[in-house]
Design a protein around this motif. Structure first.
Motif, PDB file in Angstrom:
ATOM      1  N   ARG A 269       0.835  -1.212   0.000  1.00  0.00           N
ATOM      2  CA  ARG A 269       0.000   0.000   0.000  1.00  0.00           C
ATOM      3  C   ARG A 269       0.863   1.253   0.000  1.00  0.00           C
ATOM      4  NH1 ARG A 269      -3.820  -3.165   2.948  1.00  0.00           N
ATOM      5  NH2 ARG A 269      -2.710  -2.873   4.901  1.00  0.00           N
ATOM      6  N   GLN A 270       1.953   1.219   0.725  1.00  0.00           N
ATOM      7  CA  GLN A 270       2.821   2.396   0.762  1.00  0.00           C
ATOM      8  C   GLN A 270       3.513   2.600  -0.584  1.00  0.00           C
ATOM      9  OE1 GLN A 270       4.976   3.109   4.476  1.00  0.00           O
ATOM     10  NE2 GLN A 270       3.914   1.341   5.347  1.00  0.00           N
ATOM     11  N   ILE A 271       3.881   1.518  -1.248  1.00  0.00           N
ATOM     12  CA  ILE A 271       4.444   1.634  -2.596  1.00  0.00           C
ATOM     13  C   ILE A 271       3.402   2.218  -3.543  1.00  0.00           C
ATOM     14  CG2 ILE A 271       5.290   0.318  -4.578  1.00  0.00           C
ATOM     15  CD1 ILE A 271       6.502  -1.652  -2.539  1.00  0.00           C
ATOM     16  N   GLN A 272       2.168   1.724  -3.455  1.00  0.00           N
ATOM     17  CA  GLN A 272       1.098   2.261  -4.295  1.00  0.00           C
ATOM     18  C   GLN A 272       0.902   3.745  -4.036  1.00  0.00           C
ATOM     19  OE1 GLN A 272      -1.871  -0.543  -2.908  1.00  0.00           O
ATOM     20  NE2 GLN A 272      -1.903  -1.634  -4.862  1.00  0.00           N
ATOM     21  N   GLN A 273       0.976   4.149  -2.780  1.00  0.00           N
ATOM     22  CA  GLN A 273       0.788   5.555  -2.455  1.00  0.00           C
ATOM     23  C   GLN A 273       1.891   6.416  -3.075  1.00  0.00           C
ATOM     24  OE1 GLN A 273       0.336   6.433   1.677  1.00  0.00           O
ATOM     25  NE2 GLN A 273       0.061   8.619   1.356  1.00  0.00           N
ATOM     26  N   VAL A 274       3.139   5.968  -2.965  1.00  0.00           N
ATOM     27  CA  VAL A 274       4.244   6.742  -3.532  1.00  0.00           C
ATOM     28  C   VAL A 274       4.128   6.811  -5.050  1.00  0.00           C
ATOM     29  CG1 VAL A 274       6.741   6.852  -3.816  1.00  0.00           C
ATOM     30  CG2 VAL A 274       5.776   6.211  -1.611  1.00  0.00           C
ATOM     31  N   LEU A 275       3.770   5.701  -5.678  1.00  0.00           N
ATOM     32  CA  LEU A 275       3.588   5.718  -7.129  1.00  0.00           C
ATOM     33  C   LEU A 275       2.511   6.720  -7.523  1.00  0.00           C
ATOM     34  CD1 LEU A 275       3.833   1.888  -7.932  1.00  0.00           C
ATOM     35  CD2 LEU A 275       5.456   3.664  -8.625  1.00  0.00           C
ATOM     36  N   ASN A 276       1.398   6.735  -6.793  1.00  0.00           N
ATOM     37  CA  ASN A 276       0.342   7.711  -7.068  1.00  0.00           C
ATOM     38  C   ASN A 276       0.846   9.131  -6.877  1.00  0.00           C
ATOM     39  OD1 ASN A 276      -1.865   6.088  -7.814  1.00  0.00           O
ATOM     40  ND2 ASN A 276      -2.360   5.620  -5.693  1.00  0.00           N
ATOM     41  N   GLN A 277       1.592   9.357  -5.823  1.00  0.00           N
ATOM     42  CA  GLN A 277       2.112  10.696  -5.539  1.00  0.00           C
ATOM     43  C   GLN A 277       3.028  11.185  -6.651  1.00  0.00           C
ATOM     44  OE1 GLN A 277       3.805   9.907  -1.646  1.00  0.00           O
ATOM     45  NE2 GLN A 277       2.270  11.197  -0.654  1.00  0.00           N
ATOM     46  N   ARG A 278       3.751  10.269  -7.231  1.00  0.00           N
ATOM     47  CA  ARG A 278       4.718  10.654  -8.259  1.00  0.00           C
ATOM     48  C   ARG A 278       4.113  10.672  -9.658  1.00  0.00           C
ATOM     49  NH1 ARG A 278      10.577   8.093  -6.534  1.00  0.00           N
ATOM     50  NH2 ARG A 278      10.505   8.729  -4.340  1.00  0.00           N
ATOM     51  N   GLY A 279       2.812  10.429  -9.756  1.00  0.00           N
ATOM     52  CA  GLY A 279       2.135  10.548 -11.032  1.00  0.00           C
ATOM     53  C   GLY A 279       1.931   9.261 -11.790  1.00  0.00           C
ATOM     54  N   TYR A 280       2.161   8.139 -11.123  1.00  0.00           N
ATOM     55  CA  TYR A 280       1.951   6.836 -11.760  1.00  0.00           C
ATOM     56  C   TYR A 280       0.712   6.199 -11.135  1.00  0.00           C
ATOM     57  CZ  TYR A 280       6.764   7.718 -13.113  1.00  0.00           C
ATOM     58  OH  TYR A 280       7.900   8.294 -13.614  1.00  0.00           O
ATOM     59  N   ALA A 281      -0.322   6.012 -11.921  1.00  0.00           N
ATOM     60  CA  ALA A 281      -1.625   5.623 -11.386  1.00  0.00           C
ATOM     61  C   ALA A 281      -1.639   4.162 -10.960  1.00  0.00           C
ATOM     62  CB  ALA A 281      -2.710   5.863 -12.435  1.00  0.00           C
ATOM     63  N   GLY A 283      -3.702   3.052  -8.684  1.00  0.00           N
ATOM     64  CA  GLY A 283      -5.062   2.687  -8.294  1.00  0.00           C
ATOM     65  C   GLY A 283      -5.275   2.748  -6.795  1.00  0.00           C
ATOM     66  N   HIS A 284      -6.256   1.963  -6.320  1.00  0.00           N
ATOM     67  CA  HIS A 284      -6.612   1.959  -4.903  1.00  0.00           C
ATOM     68  C   HIS A 284      -5.453   1.485  -4.042  1.00  0.00           C
ATOM     69  CE1 HIS A 284     -10.952   2.725  -5.303  1.00  0.00           C
ATOM     70  NE2 HIS A 284     -10.897   2.004  -6.406  1.00  0.00           N
ATOM     71  N   LEU A 285      -5.384   2.031  -2.837  1.00  0.00           N
ATOM     72  CA  LEU A 285      -4.374   1.576  -1.877  1.00  0.00           C
ATOM     73  C   LEU A 285      -4.905   0.329  -1.185  1.00  0.00           C
ATOM     74  CD1 LEU A 285      -3.316   4.995  -0.290  1.00  0.00           C
ATOM     75  CD2 LEU A 285      -2.518   3.925  -2.392  1.00  0.00           C
ATOM     76  N   ASP A 286      -4.944  -0.765  -1.917  1.00  0.00           N
ATOM     77  CA  ASP A 286      -5.544  -1.978  -1.370  1.00  0.00           C
ATOM     78  C   ASP A 286      -4.516  -3.044  -1.012  1.00  0.00           C
ATOM     79  OD1 ASP A 286      -4.718  -2.743  -3.880  1.00  0.00           O
ATOM     80  OD2 ASP A 286      -6.721  -3.285  -4.622  1.00  0.00           O
ATOM     81  N   GLY A 287      -3.228  -2.758  -1.254  1.00  0.00           N
ATOM     82  CA  GLY A 287      -2.200  -3.720  -0.904  1.00  0.00           C
ATOM     83  C   GLY A 287      -2.108  -4.904  -1.834  1.00  0.00           C
ATOM     84  N   ASN A 288      -2.849  -4.854  -2.932  1.00  0.00           N
ATOM     85  CA  ASN A 288      -2.873  -5.958  -3.886  1.00  0.00           C
ATOM     86  C   ASN A 288      -2.074  -5.565  -5.122  1.00  0.00           C
ATOM     87  OD1 ASN A 288      -3.515  -8.227  -5.378  1.00  0.00           O
ATOM     88  ND2 ASN A 288      -5.549  -7.495  -5.946  1.00  0.00           N
ATOM     89  N   TRP A 289      -1.060  -6.352  -5.461  1.00  0.00           N
ATOM     90  CA  TRP A 289      -0.235  -6.034  -6.621  1.00  0.00           C
ATOM     91  C   TRP A 289      -1.004  -6.422  -7.880  1.00  0.00           C
ATOM     92  CZ3 TRP A 289       4.352  -3.492  -5.797  1.00  0.00           C
ATOM     93  CH2 TRP A 289       5.129  -3.225  -6.919  1.00  0.00           C
ATOM     94  N   GLY A 321      12.229   4.489  -2.228  1.00  0.00           N
ATOM     95  CA  GLY A 321      12.544   5.072  -0.926  1.00  0.00           C
ATOM     96  C   GLY A 321      12.478   4.086   0.212  1.00  0.00           C
ATOM     97  N   MET A 322      12.750   2.815  -0.057  1.00  0.00           N
ATOM     98  CA  MET A 322      12.744   1.785   0.980  1.00  0.00           C
ATOM     99  C   MET A 322      14.076   1.031   0.990  1.00  0.00           C
ATOM    100  SD  MET A 322       8.984   0.015   0.682  1.00  0.00           S
ATOM    101  CE  MET A 322       7.452   0.940   0.834  1.00  0.00           C
ATOM    102  N   PRO A 323      15.200   1.701   1.176  1.00  0.00           N
ATOM    103  CA  PRO A 323      16.483   0.999   1.132  1.00  0.00           C
ATOM    104  C   PRO A 323      16.702   0.054   2.300  1.00  0.00           C
ATOM    105  CG  PRO A 323      16.800   3.257   1.858  1.00  0.00           C
ATOM    106  CD  PRO A 323      15.363   3.138   1.465  1.00  0.00           C
ATOM    107  N   ARG A 324      15.890   0.190   3.353  1.00  0.00           N
ATOM    108  CA  ARG A 324      16.027  -0.695   4.513  1.00  0.00           C
ATOM    109  C   ARG A 324      14.784  -1.575   4.667  1.00  0.00           C
ATOM    110  NH1 ARG A 324      19.793   0.724   8.410  1.00  0.00           N
ATOM    111  NH2 ARG A 324      18.355   0.264  10.124  1.00  0.00           N
ATOM    112  N   TRP A 325      14.246  -1.986   3.544  1.00  0.00           N
ATOM    113  CA  TRP A 325      13.021  -2.785   3.547  1.00  0.00           C
ATOM    114  C   TRP A 325      13.203  -4.093   4.292  1.00  0.00           C
ATOM    115  CZ3 TRP A 325      13.532  -7.616   1.559  1.00  0.00           C
ATOM    116  CH2 TRP A 325      14.606  -7.853   0.698  1.00  0.00           C
ATOM    117  N   GLN A 326      14.427  -4.655   4.262  1.00  0.00           N
ATOM    118  CA  GLN A 326      14.633  -5.950   4.896  1.00  0.00           C
ATOM    119  C   GLN A 326      14.465  -5.884   6.409  1.00  0.00           C
ATOM    120  OE1 GLN A 326      16.967  -4.056   3.602  1.00  0.00           O
ATOM    121  NE2 GLN A 326      18.944  -4.263   4.607  1.00  0.00           N
ATOM    122  N   ARG A 327      14.500  -4.684   6.969  1.00  0.00           N
ATOM    123  CA  ARG A 327      14.285  -4.510   8.407  1.00  0.00           C
ATOM    124  C   ARG A 327      12.823  -4.196   8.718  1.00  0.00           C
ATOM    125  NH1 ARG A 327      18.268  -4.671  11.690  1.00  0.00           N
ATOM    126  NH2 ARG A 327      20.389  -4.784  10.877  1.00  0.00           N
TER     127      ARG A 327
END
Length: 375
Positions: A269-281, A283-289, A321-327
């Motif tokens: 969902r956070q990836i979807q939100q950033v993509l939307n913010q940057r102009g890449y649609a 869709g819904h923040l539903d956590g589903n790829w 913007g998630m360089p520490r995703w593994q944590r």
């Protein structure tokens, strides 16, 4: 009835119908969101073909030929990886595991985003630069990347941790079987994680196993190889029959590929939100790829000079913007308002809370709580 009255009546009916349709759509959307959260979604984490090429090149340089350095985890690459793993006293999975990446010294490039090797094909054996560029274009177009795996030793560590907290995974055998899935799901429910039952980054963080799983020593060398061996076979009696147990361990080390690593829908969902913010649609923040997210990710990757896989790759995570995703550290401190200037789809976005899988619940939470869960 006058024409005016007919018009007024028609307008009222249309308004009521529109309101009903909107309410129905909202109810369906809410129901879908609720279902997403209750059932739990997860998205597999991939290494892009640029990262695979780095691994192939490193294996070839060490004397383990992968054939063409083409970014595909084919049979020859798997055989080379397996031989290298055996020589390093690692579990010979033949898959792209986290310990393999560390043993090759590529963790900074592969795990944290492959930022140093975008696109290019070092060690190419295809002749002219033009032919090489054509091959790279084809790779970039049709490759989803290769799934990143946790080794069987890492799976055993997770199983041991779940068992120690009261969640029965059955035999500690390095396989993500039905008993382990149920134990993981129950643990996730109690600890506020989405109950997917998957081997996720958030689960690893909540169990306090980030460093053991994502470390240079994990699964390599004699000491690490013995650290997370399977428990003695119950069929062998108290203490286990050493010969029988060793045979079983050897079999597990030989035929288990490890377990693919996933990210739960909080992170998606956070990836979807950033993509939307940057102009890449996205869709819904539903956590589903879903298809919208895949298309948005593909366009974002292309704009960033990444291979447009459309999948959740480690270099996409770094670029987003998630360089520490593994944590389990996703988008800490990011804005929660997605309806910003340039968002092409504001009606399909919303706000989200900080990721539940950030690992904060692991500190002091869950000691003794497993006893109250469903096993």
């Amino acid at each position: 009835m006058t024409l005016k009255n007919v018009f007024i009546a028609s307008t009222m009916i249309a308004a009521l119908a529109g309101g009903y349709a909107q309410a129905q759509q909202s109810a369906v959307s809410n129901q879908r969101t609720s279902q997403d959260q209750s059932e739990g979604q997860a998205t597999q984490i991939f290494v892009s073909s640029a990262g695979v090429r780095q691994i192939q090149q490193a294996l070839t340089q060490k004397g383990y030929s992968t054939g063409n350095v083409d970014g595909r985890w084919n049979a020859q690459t798997a055989a080379a990886a397996r031989s290298f793993q055996q020589a390093q006293n690692m579990e010979p999975t033949g898959t792209l595991t986290i310990p393999l990446v560390f043993a090759l010294g590529l963790e900074q490039d592969i795990i944290t985003g492959n930022t140093g090797a975008q696109g290019g094909s070092q060690g190419s054996d295809q002749g002219t630069k033009q032919a090489d560029n054509q091959r790279i274009v084809v790779e970039r177009a049709d490759s989803r990347g290769t799934p990143l795996h946790v080794s069987p030793a890492g799976v055993r560590q997770i199983q041991q941790a779940l068992n120690q907290q009261g969640w029965n995974t059955g035999q500690v055998d390095g396989r993500w079987g039905p008993a382990t899935v149920q134990a993981a799901r129950s643990y996730q429910q109690v600890h506020g994680l989405e109950p997917t039952g998957r081997l996720e980054v958030g689960l690893i963080a909540a169990l306090g196993l980030t460093d053991p799983i994502f470390s240079a020593g994990h699964g390599t060398g004699p000491q690490a190889a013995n650290a997370a061996r399977p428990q003695p076979s119950q069929a062998a009696g108290p203490g286990g029959d050493r010969q029988v147990d060793n045979q079983r361990i050897a079999m597990e080390r030989a035929d288990s590929p490890g377990e693919p690593l996933w990210m739960n829908s909080d992170g998606v969902r956070q990836i979807q939100q950033v993509l939307n913010q940057r102009g890449y649609a996205a869709g819904h923040l539903d956590g589903n790829w879903n298809q919208d997210t895949t298309i948005a990710a593909t366009h974002f990757q292309r704009a960033q000079g990444l291979e447009p896989t459309g999948t959740l790759t480690t270099n996409l995570l770094a670029s987003i913007g998630m360089p520490r995703w593994q944590r389990g550290e996703f988008m800490a401190g990011m804005t929660t308002n997605a309806n910003v200037l340039g968002n092409p789809n504001p009606q399909t976005t919303g706000t989200i809370s900080p990721a539940r899988g950030s690992g904060s619940s692991a500190q002091g939470g869950g000691e003794g709580q497993g006893a109250s869960g469903t096993r």
